[in-house]
Write a protein that holds these residues in place. Structure first.
Motif, PDB file in Angstrom:
ATOM      1  N   ALA A 115       0.830  -1.215   0.000  1.00 28.39           N
ATOM      2  CA  ALA A 115       0.000   0.000   0.000  1.00 28.39           C
ATOM      3  C   ALA A 115       0.864   1.264   0.000  1.00 28.39           C
ATOM      4  N   MET A 116       1.980   1.198  -0.711  1.00 28.58           N
ATOM      5  CA  MET A 116       2.857   2.380  -0.777  1.00 28.58           C
ATOM      6  C   MET A 116       2.389   3.276  -1.923  1.00 28.58           C
ATOM      7  N   ASP A 117       2.529   4.592  -1.730  1.00 24.76           N
ATOM      8  CA  ASP A 117       2.226   5.498  -2.834  1.00 24.76           C
ATOM      9  C   ASP A 117       3.333   5.405  -3.875  1.00 24.76           C
ATOM     10  N   VAL A 118       2.943   5.520  -5.129  1.00 24.37           N
ATOM     11  CA  VAL A 118       3.928   5.480  -6.213  1.00 24.37           C
ATOM     12  C   VAL A 118       4.017   6.844  -6.877  1.00 24.37           C
ATOM     13  N   ILE A 119       5.235   7.317  -7.036  1.00 22.41           N
ATOM     14  CA  ILE A 119       5.459   8.558  -7.773  1.00 22.41           C
ATOM     15  C   ILE A 119       6.103   8.189  -9.108  1.00 22.41           C
ATOM     16  N   GLU A 120       5.313   8.214 -10.157  1.00 23.10           N
ATOM     17  CA  GLU A 120       5.840   7.999 -11.521  1.00 23.10           C
ATOM     18  C   GLU A 120       6.323   9.364 -11.992  1.00 23.10           C
ATOM     19  N   MET A 121       7.626   9.579 -11.930  1.00 20.71           N
ATOM     20  CA  MET A 121       8.132  10.946 -12.152  1.00 20.71           C
ATOM     21  C   MET A 121       7.696  11.530 -13.500  1.00 20.71           C
ATOM     22  N   ASP A 122       7.877  10.763 -14.569  1.00 17.86           N
ATOM     23  CA  ASP A 122       7.498  11.281 -15.902  1.00 17.86           C
ATOM     24  C   ASP A 122       6.026  11.687 -15.927  1.00 17.86           C
ATOM     25  N   GLN A 123       5.216  10.808 -15.378  1.00 14.38           N
ATOM     26  CA  GLN A 123       3.760  11.034 -15.421  1.00 14.38           C
ATOM     27  C   GLN A 123       3.365  12.278 -14.624  1.00 14.38           C
ATOM     28  N   ILE A 124       3.944  12.418 -13.422  1.00 14.58           N
ATOM     29  CA  ILE A 124       3.585  13.561 -12.573  1.00 14.58           C
ATOM     30  C   ILE A 124       4.040  14.871 -13.209  1.00 14.58           C
ATOM     31  N   ILE A 125       5.255  14.864 -13.761  1.00 13.77           N
ATOM     32  CA  ILE A 125       5.760  16.079 -14.394  1.00 13.77           C
ATOM     33  C   ILE A 125       4.877  16.437 -15.602  1.00 13.77           C
ATOM     34  N   ALA A 126       4.535  15.440 -16.386  1.00 18.63           N
ATOM     35  CA  ALA A 126       3.690  15.704 -17.569  1.00 18.63           C
ATOM     36  C   ALA A 126       2.318  16.246 -17.139  1.00 18.63           C
ATOM     37  N   GLU A 127       1.751  15.642 -16.084  1.00 19.11           N
ATOM     38  CA  GLU A 127       0.440  16.104 -15.592  1.00 19.11           C
ATOM     39  C   GLU A 127       0.520  17.546 -15.103  1.00 19.11           C
ATOM     40  N   ARG A 128       1.550  17.835 -14.307  1.00 22.95           N
ATOM     41  CA  ARG A 128       1.667  19.186 -13.733  1.00 22.95           C
ATOM     42  C   ARG A 128       1.895  20.238 -14.812  1.00 22.95           C
ATOM     43  N   GLU A 129       2.654  19.887 -15.834  1.00 27.86           N
ATOM     44  CA  GLU A 129       2.963  20.851 -16.898  1.00 27.86           C
ATOM     45  C   GLU A 129       1.852  20.903 -17.955  1.00 27.86           C
ATOM     46  N   GLY A 130       0.979  19.888 -17.885  1.00 25.87           N
ATOM     47  CA  GLY A 130      -0.121  19.842 -18.857  1.00 25.87           C
ATOM     48  C   GLY A 130       0.359  19.565 -20.273  1.00 25.87           C
ATOM     49  N   MET A 131       1.487  18.899 -20.406  1.00 20.22           N
ATOM     50  CA  MET A 131       1.952  18.487 -21.746  1.00 20.22           C
ATOM     51  C   MET A 131       2.848  17.258 -21.638  1.00 20.22           C
ATOM     52  N   SER A 132       3.037  16.600 -22.774  1.00 22.99           N
ATOM     53  CA  SER A 132       3.837  15.376 -22.758  1.00 22.99           C
ATOM     54  C   SER A 132       5.312  15.705 -22.514  1.00 22.99           C
ATOM     55  N   ILE A 133       6.076  14.686 -22.108  1.00 21.11           N
ATOM     56  CA  ILE A 133       7.516  14.892 -21.869  1.00 21.11           C
ATOM     57  C   ILE A 133       8.194  15.371 -23.165  1.00 21.11           C
ATOM     58  N   SER A 134       7.815  14.758 -24.286  1.00 20.55           N
ATOM     59  CA  SER A 134       8.418  15.175 -25.566  1.00 20.55           C
ATOM     60  C   SER A 134       8.147  16.651 -25.821  1.00 20.55           C
ATOM     61  N   ASP A 135       6.908  17.097 -25.524  1.00 20.70           N
ATOM     62  CA  ASP A 135       6.580  18.519 -25.744  1.00 20.70           C
ATOM     63  C   ASP A 135       7.358  19.426 -24.788  1.00 20.70           C
ATOM     64  N   ILE A 136       7.533  18.985 -23.550  1.00 21.20           N
ATOM     65  CA  ILE A 136       8.308  19.800 -22.592  1.00 21.20           C
ATOM     66  C   ILE A 136       9.732  19.992 -23.131  1.00 21.20           C
ATOM     67  N   PHE A 137      10.326  18.898 -23.627  1.00 23.13           N
ATOM     68  CA  PHE A 137      11.676  18.976 -24.199  1.00 23.13           C
ATOM     69  C   PHE A 137      11.701  19.974 -25.354  1.00 23.13           C
TER      70      PHE A 137
END
Ligand code: ATP
Ligand code: SKM
Ligand code: MG
Length: 261
Positions: A115-137
């Motif tokens: 029951a540990m929380d998972v932080i999927e770094m790519d996913q969280i960053i993409a969600e917070r920025e409102g765009m895909s990782i490729s678009d952020i790059f």
């Protein structure tokens, strides 16, 4: 006492029984964990949870309030898992490794088991920025993305018992490794290039290898990253020809060995 007061008193007695039973149950959960460790018995025994579910199903068949009781037992199970996790690790588990090494898969397994929380770094960053990782790059550049990674790792230092599934490039930056180690143990998952290719060949969400799905390309990129991955790792786990349960059991065992040194 009137009828209402009598009923309330009975309810209070029920709560006392539940409370005592819960406290006793939590102690037993910790004792089971200690016994398994002391006797070299696998910590993860998913068949046990299945047995408990079957027992409840049998006991509650055709009874009133089945859904409500199941909800309470679901919560008890989740909290028992948290108690186990806290007894095993008082830090975050940071998973690093090449694309397809199994970071997300192992994170999900640990989430289910403890029951540990998972932080999927790519996913969280993409969600917070409102765009895909490729678009952020593309829009802001790699430096900007790497800063977001660093900040997220710093943010996680105030948490414990979280599984952090890093992006493939996260450990390439030295300051990221410094930040992940402040409240985490770093676990490097490895697999041979052939294994990686086999695992990722049918998916299309890894832009770095999308047009280069060959053993030689993967081997070359892996070799370029190997030194930094290994330097960052507290422990290394080879995942070839192992299933999730075996990998997680090894992970727990190796982390505990490290803590007991
Ligand atoms: N031990 C394993 N045995 C067999 N298949 C596995 C194993 N671990 C992962 N896989 C499979 O390999 C694929 C890639 O795994 P996963 O997504 O967990 O890798 P990842 O390290 O998170 O990759 P990325 O860095 O791209 O996010 C998935 O389809 C997963 O089901
Ligand atoms: O390996 C890498 O450098 C990367 C892997 C992905 O997880 C993303 O974090 C991003 O595409 C960079
Ligand atoms: Mg992943």
């Amino acid at each position: 006492m009137n009828q209402l007061e009598i009923l309330r008193e009975s309810l209070g007695q029920c709560d006392e029984i539940i409370l005592d039973a819960l406290l006793m149950r939590n102690r037993i959960v910790e004792d089971i964990m200690a016994y398994k460790e002391a006797n070299g018995i696998p910590i993860l025994q998913p068949e046990q949870e299945a047995k408990q579910k079957e027992w409840l199903e049998r006991r509650m068949a055709d009874r009133r309030h089945k859904a409500e009781v199941e909800d309470v037992f679901g919560s008890i199970t989740q909290n028992s898992k948290r108690i186990q996790a806290r007894k095993l690790f008082n830090y975050n588990i940071v998973l690093i490794g090449f694309m397809g090494a199994g970071k997300s898969t192992i994170s999900e397994f640990l989430k289910t088991a403890f029951a540990m929380d998972v932080i999927e770094m790519d996913q969280i960053i993409a969600e917070r920025e409102g765009m895909s990782i490729s678009d952020i790059f593309e829009v802001y550049g790699e430096q900007y993305f790497r800063d977001l990674e660093t900040n997220l790792l710093i943010e996680m230092q105030s948490r414990t018992n979280v599984v952090i599934s890093c992006g493939g490039g996260t450990p390439m930056r030295e300051c990221n490794v410094v930040e992940m180690k402040k409240n985490g143990r770093v676990v490097l998952l490895t697999a041979k290039p052939e294994t990686i290719l086999d695992r990722v060949k049918d998916s299309h969400d890894r832009p770095l290898i999308e047009n280069n799905k060959t053993v030689s390309f993967i081997a070359e990129l892996m070799e370029k990253r190997r030194e930094k991955y290994e330097a960052a790792a507290d422990i290394v786990i080879e995942t070839d020809e192992k299933d999730e349960l075996q990998i997680c059991e090894e992970l727990i065992h190796r982390l505990r060995q490290m803590d007991n040194k």
